[in-house]
Write an enzyme that holds these catalytic residues in place. Sequence first.
Site, short mmCIF file in Angstrom:
data_model
loop_
_atom_site.label_atom_id
_atom_site.label_comp_id
_atom_site.label_asym_id
_atom_site.label_seq_id
_atom_site.Cartn_x
_atom_site.Cartn_y
_atom_site.Cartn_z
N ASP A 483 0.81 -1.22 0.00
CA ASP A 483 0.00 0.00 0.00
C ASP A 483 0.84 1.27 0.00
O ASP A 483 0.34 2.36 -0.24
CB ASP A 483 -0.86 0.03 1.27
N CYS A 484 2.09 1.10 0.32
CA CYS A 484 2.95 2.28 0.48
C CYS A 484 3.79 2.58 -0.76
O CYS A 484 4.59 3.51 -0.76
CB CYS A 484 3.85 2.09 1.68
#
Length: 811
Positions: A483-484
């Site tokens: 997600d990063c």
Amino acid sequence: MRFGHFDDARREYVITTPKTPYPWINYLGSEQFFGLVSHQGGGYCFYRDARLRRLTRYRYNNVPTDSGGRYFYINEGGDTWTPTFMPMKKELSFFECRHGLGYTQITGTRNGLRAEVLYFVPIGQTAEVHQVTLKNEGSTPKRFKLFSFVEFCLWNAHDDATNFQRNFSTGEVEVVGSTIYHKTEYRERRDHFAFYHVNAQVSGFDTDRESFIGLYNGFGDPDVPSAGESKNTVASGWSPIASHGLDVTLAPGEEKKFVFLLGYVENPRAEKWEKPGIINKTRAEQLIAAFSSSEQVTAALGKLREHWEGLLSNYAVESGDEKLNRMVNIWNPYQCMVTFNMSRSASYFESGIGRGMGFRDSNQDLLGFVHLVPERARERIIDIASTQFADGSAYHQYQPLTKRGNNDVGSGFNDDPLWLILGVSAYIKETGDYGILDEQVPFDNDPNNAATLLEHLKRSFDHVGHNLGPHGLPLIGRADWNDCLNLNCFSETPDESFQTTGNRTGRTAESVFIAGMFVHIGPDYAKICEYKGQSAEATRARAEVAKMERAVLEHGWDGEWFLRAYDFFGNKIGSKDCPEGDSKILIEPQGYCVMAGIGVATGEAKLALDSVKERLDTRYGIVLNNPPYRDYHVELGEISSYPPGYKENAGIFCHNNPWVMIAETVIGRGERAFEYYKKIAPAYLEDISEIHRTEPYVYSQMIAGKDAPRHGEAKNSWLTGTGSWNFVAISQYMLGVRPEWDGLCVKPCIGKEVPEFTVTRKCRGATYRIHVKSTGGTGQVKLVVDGTPIEGVIVPFAKPGSTVHIECEAS
Ligand code: BGC
Ligand code: NOJ
């Protein structure tokens, strides 16, 4: 250092001191009513949705950390104390917390008075039982006061923590005998209320927090328990609580039990009121009647134990390694149940208001859960698929209460659709229920726009195939599994969420990881099409997968490992050519591409895994990337926002370690797979609990990596995909027993360290007893099925009710 021990016979972890390195918690309930309870009685409960239907209040990041819970205060002759240690922290001559499967029992003894509190949610009920057993262990009679305490949340946990100008005026209660009813907002749009009851006559009660505790006091020095007298307060606004006051006498050696019941009731709108302003309590009274004696409590606890006994019998291993046995047979499947229920919503690190059920997360949670309760997995699949968009993409999460997708943590994560294919495949392999593919399932919860589940899978597959970048690799969208890795976000402004902030719409940033997923999961889609008689579609899918595999080897290979991605500008991410201060290798494509079989025949797979060993492995697990990103990169996003060694910037992000373990079994290195397993499996870390800090019975999302000052320290326990994936890695690949499309695959790959073991696996109604002699970890096996040697590793599915005996030599 340890702070307790495992009691495998009772399937419990026994904590023997209140001062663990962090609150060690457990979960109550596994259907609709859920509670979190720490070893000191801290925590809260909710009905279905931790955000929208919170029953009791909990303040995160409090001081002390774990303040607020279901507490019991004892006042014996002016000496006031709490058997859970917190919140009064008076010295106890004995303390013990037993966290079991769906229940927790905490015992404290002081002045010869033993007080044991048992917390659980009975199966099929929307209530928590708190049974208090008091025993006089001394030689003189005892006379003392017992006070219960819970603090109500005004239902919506987010509003409850923010909207005080309203909340301080809305609180309402009713008190009838030994039952306190919490009915805030019931007068208007809510059709539900809570109650707290005790099966004994009370000498008093309180429902107003300020009166009970005192405006300038805390949970640790509350007025009423210290004074020894309830004030019989009726809350009006402010903060409603429920406290019963009980007079107790105990002869020497005598024991008494009190059953407290914290319940949740919904009334049909037409039946809300008994008379104007007075709630209709019929349903609450029925619930109370079911738990009015300790015999009923004992029977309900027995049922809960039997329930778990049944669930766990679906996969069990007997080996000479007790840590392995307790992980595989008890704690790992238990954690899989919890992650299935909670997704990433409510833990001591997830506030219950931030995240609902993740699309990606819930699909992966199915993998370790589907063998426990396949029917619930089926229902979940339909729920998840119903939030998918017609173009195959997905909301990143949905709220469990409404089952509707929401945009709170964004959408457009281009890995999401593929996880649906993986989840559905796992379900069909387990059950043989191909009928699920014909279910009509809406897009974005719109009943007027529905298609078969099979069509949903096609759109998932095509969403990747139709969104390729310049190198023929999948576009990453907002991010992929990581997600990063926000390659289109370009955030320069503090306070913007990396997960939702303005995406550039360029079609350049590509993910090698999603490519690996496509090659791993695509063949399952093809197999499904074949089963449905769609052989042309299966052929098309296989051709696309083959093309993707070529693209990975051509554009996703860096010489000694797989590249991670191409950024918005077409620059390589995770390459030996990346500049100083940037990561040169990231873990995800190494594990995932090898799991997919990419480069196994041609040597890249082995090179990639050797690079993982050399560059990413540490004594506490495998870090996500190396070196860590030193500075913030606007073109990379959140990954570079973390200090080196934490979270997605070179933390040991446990979720992806099992991908490497499975990959090691794919290339026949079972010993190495098991070596990685033991580094992060919590039972093996019990002795270093002072370093690891989180519970030694469940996985944590992240352990600080080698570049962090606190290397080895874990955070974010319980709600992590590590639960499911590590269960898959150990049970299906190292111990090597998994359902496949055409039969049960038996292919152990673990090496000599576990020289002999027996797996009992129930699947599709049959039982398989698999006895394994393991002399090596290359993945070579010889099988004898019911006395007859067979070719290969697939044992055809047997008739329901039958037992199949398998002898396996693994070398
Ligand atoms: C975390 C990720 C998480 C994401 C969810 C980020 O801050 O680092 O692990 O998946 O938030 O929204
Ligand atoms: C936690 C999230 O829940 C999960 O979906 C994600 O894959 C990992 N973080 C990695 O960023």
